[in-house]
Structures are given as structure tokens and as C-alpha cells.
Design an enzyme around this catalytic site. Sequence first.
Site, PDB file in Angstrom:
ATOM      1  N   PRO A  21       0.697  -1.139  -0.092  1.00 56.54           N
ATOM      2  CG  PRO A  21      -0.021  -0.580   2.411  1.00 56.54           C
ATOM      3  CD  PRO A  21       0.879  -1.872   1.475  1.00 56.54           C
ATOM      4  CG  MET A  22       3.540   2.403  -1.536  1.00 58.83           C
ATOM      5  SD  MET A  22       4.258   2.138  -3.284  1.00 58.83           S
ATOM      6  CE  MET A  22       3.977   1.715  -4.288  1.00 58.83           C
ATOM      7  CB  ALA A  23       0.012   7.604   0.142  1.00 61.25           C
ATOM      8  CB  CYS A 104       2.014   5.349   7.505  1.00 59.83           C
ATOM      9  SG  CYS A 104       2.137   7.058   6.927  1.00 59.83           S
ATOM     10  CE  LYS A 143       3.822  -2.074   4.254  1.00 58.49           C
ATOM     11  NZ  LYS A 143       5.541  -0.945   4.733  1.00 58.49           N
ATOM     12  CG  ASN A 204       7.842  -4.065   3.011  1.00 57.15           C
ATOM     13  OD1 ASN A 204       7.688  -2.793   3.400  1.00 57.15           O
ATOM     14  ND2 ASN A 204       7.690  -3.393   1.213  1.00 57.15           N
ATOM     15  N   GLY A 205      11.167  -4.827   2.296  1.00 60.37           N
ATOM     16  CA  GLY A 205      12.184  -3.306   2.107  1.00 60.37           C
ATOM     17  C   GLY A 205      13.352  -3.774   1.519  1.00 60.37           C
ATOM     18  NE  ARG A 229      11.143   3.670  -1.004  1.00 58.02           N
ATOM     19  CZ  ARG A 229      12.615   3.806  -0.424  1.00 58.02           C
ATOM     20  NH1 ARG A 229      13.111   4.948  -0.333  1.00 58.02           N
ATOM     21  NH2 ARG A 229      12.727   2.403   0.203  1.00 58.02           N
TER      22      ARG A 229
END
Length: 320
Positions: A21-23, A104, A143, A204-205, A229
Site C-alpha cells: 500500500p502506498m499513499a 506509516c 503492517k 518488506n524493504g 517503491r
Amino acid sequence: MFLKPIKIGNVNISNNIFLAPMAGITDLPFRIICKKMGAGLVYTEMVSSKGIFYNDIGTNKLMDISKDERPIAIQIFGSEPDIMGQIAKKVSEISDIIDINMGCPAPKVVKNMDGSRLMQNPELIYDIVKEVVKNSNVPVTVKIRKGWDDNHVNAVEVAKVIEKAGASAITVHGRTREQFYSGKADWNIIKSVKESVNIPVIGNGDITSGEKAKEMFEETGCDAIMIGRASNGNPWIFKEIISFLETGEVIKRPDIKEIKSMILEHLDMSVEYKGERTGILEMRKHIGGYVKGLENASILRNKINQIENLEELKKVINNI
């Protein structure tokens, strides 16, 4: 073999390569594109529980879902257990999975005690997760981050709390809140979380290629991986990772013809969904990602950012 189907709660997912999920990024058109490229599970942008509670039109728009992207997780954020529980009832009617954002790092989120700020309060985390699980008809996932800062690394403690509260899976971003998105993600913390709980763990990362995806699986033992990203302007990364995990071969990156074709497809979807002006404005960040690395990319981005007419924008893209 690292690539495999995975089950979260009662939801069967075709593969274990997920879109994060990415704003401002993972809107409906982009999710559909990533799904076409092979993503097993996609997530909405994070959605405010209070925005849903007060029936905010813009917030509700973030939860628009297409049958072409299922299974899908709607990610919600908030720090009031009772409101989060009430919202879970509504969200679970339309989503396949509810994900709770506790990672976040944005100041405007953290100052309201939401997002990664919750990492400082495991007791509240337990209450939130328990309420959401109790009121949801679908599996609930969470998350988190490595911790608040290097002096407060508590992902393992928090993961145990989340599991105890009834969550069906945990995603761990290997950075602290203090790091935001800088520095290197700590994959050892993902491994530690995996070894401490019995529910699926999603790593993640810093997964930017098929090779990195394989390394994440090997080093952490995680059950699934989440791409953030690295997918912006590069939805092909899902295809690349899946191919590498299946064959060990690195597929060629898309050529300029394929990039232009994808931009145009994405643009048409965005305009159809949001209207010409909004669709074009919100495509700017996506197009910036697509043209990154191309010759004269900065000049091209500046040019594109001045255009508000669809046909004019298409003409510029066709002439790349």
C-alpha cells in the site's frame, strides 16, 4: 521453491509476491496494472478510519474496488479501538482482507498517534487488533516497522502481541520510523519476527529485483514479500521477480515502445476513472517513475508537468 500460493486466513492467493500500500500511488488503475503483471495480492492506499466513520467522500473513493484486482486488501489506519472496530464491519463487506497500518512514518499521521507511532504502545496495538478482528468478516493483517528508532526496536514484541490479538498475518518493513525510507532495510528483524510467530510473515524493504526477492526469502524465511517503491513506474517488477524465482533468469527490462504503451494504457485508465483533469494531474508522479532513467528524463518530466490536456499529453508521450 520460493514462489508459491499462500493462504492468509481463509483467503487463497495465487502467489506470494504482493504490491505494498502506498499513499498517492496504489490507486485502482495502478493496482489493476500490477495485478496484470502478476502481483498475487494488492493493497489500497491507506484509508483513514475516521474518514470512513464520518462518511467522507474522498476517503470512500479510496475504497473503490474492481473485480479485476481481487483478492485485495483494504488498508485502514487509526488509533481508537472502538472506531476501528466499527469501521471493520463496513470494510469487511467489500474487501477480501483488512490490513491495519502501524508503519506509516508521515508526521501528519504520527502526530495523531496513528501509523508507526503505535509501535510505542503495544497495549493499544493489542486492543486495536482485537477489536478489528472481532468485528471483521475477513482476515485481518497488520503492517509494522522494525521499531520507532534504533533505541526502541520492538518488532518481535509487537508481532507477538498482534498474533495474540488474532491477526492472520504480519508485514514487517525493516526500517525504524526514524529512518523513514532512508538507509538500508534490516532483514534480520524480519527473520526474527518470522521465528517468533506462527502466522505468515511478509517481508518488506529494499526488494528491487528478482535477485533481491530471492535473497529476502533466503535470508529471512518469510512467507511472502511486498514490493513498494520499486514498483512505481515499474509494474513489470512483478513479472521480473516471478520469472527469476521460476527460472533463475533475468528477463529484459521493457524497451521504450513497451514503456510508452504502458504509460498510455495507464493514462487512459486514470482519466476514465478520475476524469481528464484529475486523471492527468495524478498521473504525473507515475509518468515521472516510468521515464526515470531515460535520456532527458528531467526535461521530459518538466514538460509533462505543464500539460493538462489529454491529447497534448498523449502526443508528448508518443514522441518520447
